[in-house]
Write an enzyme that holds these catalytic residues in place. Structure first.
Site, short mmCIF file in Angstrom:
data_model
loop_
_atom_site.label_atom_id
_atom_site.label_comp_id
_atom_site.label_asym_id
_atom_site.label_seq_id
_atom_site.Cartn_x
_atom_site.Cartn_y
_atom_site.Cartn_z
N GLU A 1 16.09 -10.63 5.74
CA GLU A 1 16.26 -9.26 5.29
C GLU A 1 17.30 -8.58 6.18
O GLU A 1 17.12 -8.46 7.40
CB GLU A 1 14.93 -8.50 5.37
CG GLU A 1 14.93 -7.17 4.67
CD GLU A 1 15.09 -7.27 3.16
OE1 GLU A 1 15.42 -6.24 2.54
OE2 GLU A 1 14.89 -8.37 2.57
N ASP B 1 12.36 -2.87 1.89
CA ASP B 1 11.42 -3.90 2.34
C ASP B 1 10.36 -4.19 1.27
O ASP B 1 10.01 -5.34 1.03
CB ASP B 1 10.75 -3.46 3.64
CG ASP B 1 11.77 -3.16 4.72
OD1 ASP B 1 12.63 -4.01 4.97
OD2 ASP B 1 11.71 -2.06 5.31
N GLU C 1 25.16 -2.68 2.84
CA GLU C 1 25.19 -3.97 3.53
C GLU C 1 26.03 -4.99 2.79
O GLU C 1 26.76 -5.78 3.39
CB GLU C 1 23.74 -4.45 3.70
CG GLU C 1 22.93 -3.57 4.64
CD GLU C 1 21.48 -3.33 4.23
OE1 GLU C 1 20.88 -2.37 4.73
OE2 GLU C 1 20.97 -4.11 3.40
#
Length: 498
Positions: A295, A479, A325
């Protein structure tokens, strides 16, 4: 017609609610309610439903568990206590005035914090930074803890993923990370924490949230999000990684979830250059038949990210990441669209697709003869999610990408199910599958809300997100999305791979 549509919508909401409370219930409910009639109602009455209702109904019908499920998941290695406050409110309480935004790789002063916060608030983007000065950070932390309305939560990607996985009663979850007394108290009681992961003091992270259209001076947030910062040395050195790896012999996981690389960046090159070599060696020693999901999180050092691309991605099986990201990966690795400074609005699906296929081709097991293990990317942004996988390695990805979008829609609104009156579709219903190759115009069918396309031997599954109109909490959404996607994913057995 209206009564049938209402009944179908109520059934979908009920199934979604019970599903998130007890995942084993939906099959029993659907059997009792007679699934064929439910599907028939969905097909007949779509014209009477809103776009959001049609998509939510379809999710409840189409999201199915994989044939082969995980039984033991080991998660590590960043864990902390999150203190969540209003970003603008806290900065004003610290006697800081609004001004011009500017990004900082590391924060040294309150002014650095203010400028970095404004920089990301103006973009509606999530970010995380290391605060270098321990004393100043502790003063800010005390102010945050005393700020009216401040809330304390489980924090750290690993701990949050562990919490989500532990909500499934058929999963045993091991969590390794710096777990202090406050965090240990808040963790799900079913999570196993090795004694060597326990420490006397908690690590605290401060999370400055802002709402959509919130104004501070001349700065306005286009969407709700958060800015995270900490002075966290334990997580910054990934100090629990050795304990994490040492626990595998006894725990025997069939899936490993790893996070926390972004925390090392703030420690400086002198630390991460050597520590990254040790981390890579530890990961490489994990048995090949155990898939590893990585992650990712917000980073700013292109050289550090390039090392992760070169050294870490090829030895993991799967990654999860958001739009900031993804773009930073393209910039650091000189990939497609890497010259783009930032996304403008909703990230273009074709451009995202170009970067995803490049990552898998450059660093993944794109051919069976390749040495790399990397075969799966779970990409999430506000308006839609994409699962990109190398053919032949992963199953049930349509259900997995829908499950991730469903949890994003419900959790952002602070609910256990999707309330279609509180959400909206924001992605375009038509889009291109590439901005580089000969493009194909694709469309989204709300009644079957997964659009599938292929580029070489990479398959893409896209689903929209039902975006919460007034989100209550954005922290930990990524998450939860990745955890849910993993629960519904199935690693396909084959002699040549795992």
């Amino acid at each position: 017609m209206w009564k049938s549509a209402s009944a179908a919508a109520l059934l979908a909401l009920a199934v979604g609610y019970f599903y998130h409370i007890q995942p084993d219930l939906p099959e029993q409910i659907l059997q009792f309610a007679n699934l064929p009639h439910y599907q028939s109602a969905l097909q007949i009455d779509n014209s009477q439903l809103s776009l959001e209702q049609v998509i939510s109904l379809a999710w409840e019908t189409l999201i199915t568990k994989p044939t082969r499920k995980w039984s033991k998941v080991a998660v590590g290695v960043n864990a902390c206590v999150d203190v969540v406050v209003s970003g603008v409110g806290l900065l004003q309480a610290m006697a800081l005035d609004p001004g011009t935004g500017q990004d900082h790789e590391v924060l040294y002063t309150k002014e650095d914090l203010k400028e970095a916060f404004i920089h990301y608030m103006e973009r509606g983007a999530a970010a995380e930074r290391f605060f270098n000065d321990k004393e100043i950070f502790q003063r800010i932390a005390r102010a945050a803890a005393e700020y009216p309305g401040a809330k304390v939560f489980v924090g750290g990607n690993a701990a949050l993923i562990g919490q989500k996985l532990a909500s499934y009663s058929d999963l045993t979850v091991l969590l390794c990370g710096p777990v202090g007394p406050k965090l240990h108290e808040m963790l799900d009681e079913r999570i196993v924490v090795p004694p060597d992961s326990l420490q006397e003091m908690d690590e605290y992270h401060l999370i400055l949230e802002y709402k959509a259209d919130e104004q501070w001076g001349s700065s306005r947030a286009p969407q709700a999000n958060r800015f995270i910062f900490s002075h966290d040395v334990s997580n910054g050195e990934m100090s629990s990684l050795e304990t994490f790896a040492a626990s595998f012999d006894e725990f025997q996981p069939d899936l490993v979830v790893l996070s926390g690389f972004h925390m090392m960046e703030g420690q400086g090159r002198h630390l991460w250059e050597e520590r990254l070599k040790e981390v890579v060696a530890i990961i490489a020693d994990i048995q090949r038949e155990i898939p590893i999901h990585l992650e990712l999180a917000s980073m700013t050092d292109e050289e550090y990210m390039d090392l992760i691309l070169q050294e870490v991605l090829p030895i993991v099986s799967s990654i999860g990441l958001n739009e900031q990201e993804l773009l930073f990966l393209a910039q650091a690795g000189a990939g497609p669209h890497g010259d783009l400074v930032a996304w403008k609005g909703i990230p273009d699906v074709g451009m995202v697709s170009d970067i995803l296929v490049w990552i898998l081709e450059e660093y993944g097991r794109i051919e069976p003869s390749a040495e790399a293990e990397f075969t799966r990317i779970h990409f999430h942004t506000l308006a839609y999610h994409i699962m990109a996988t190398v053919d032949g390695y992963w199953g049930n990805q349509a259900a997995a990408v829908m499950a991730g979008a469903r949890v994003a829609s419900s959790q952002a609104c602070g609910l256990q199910f999707v309330d279609t009156s509180k959400v909206e579709v924001k992605m375009p219903l038509e889009f291109n599958n590439s901005n580089l190759e000969p493009t194909e115009k694709l469309s989204l069918n709300p009644a079957e809300p997964v659009t599938v396309w292929h580029r070489g031997n990479v398959s893409f599954h896209l689903t929209p997100v039902l975006v919460c109109k007034q989100p209550l909490r954005t922290v930990g959404l990524g998450d939860a999305i990745s955890a849910e996607g993993l629960v519904y994913s199935e690693l396909m057995q084959q002699e040549s791979c795992y």
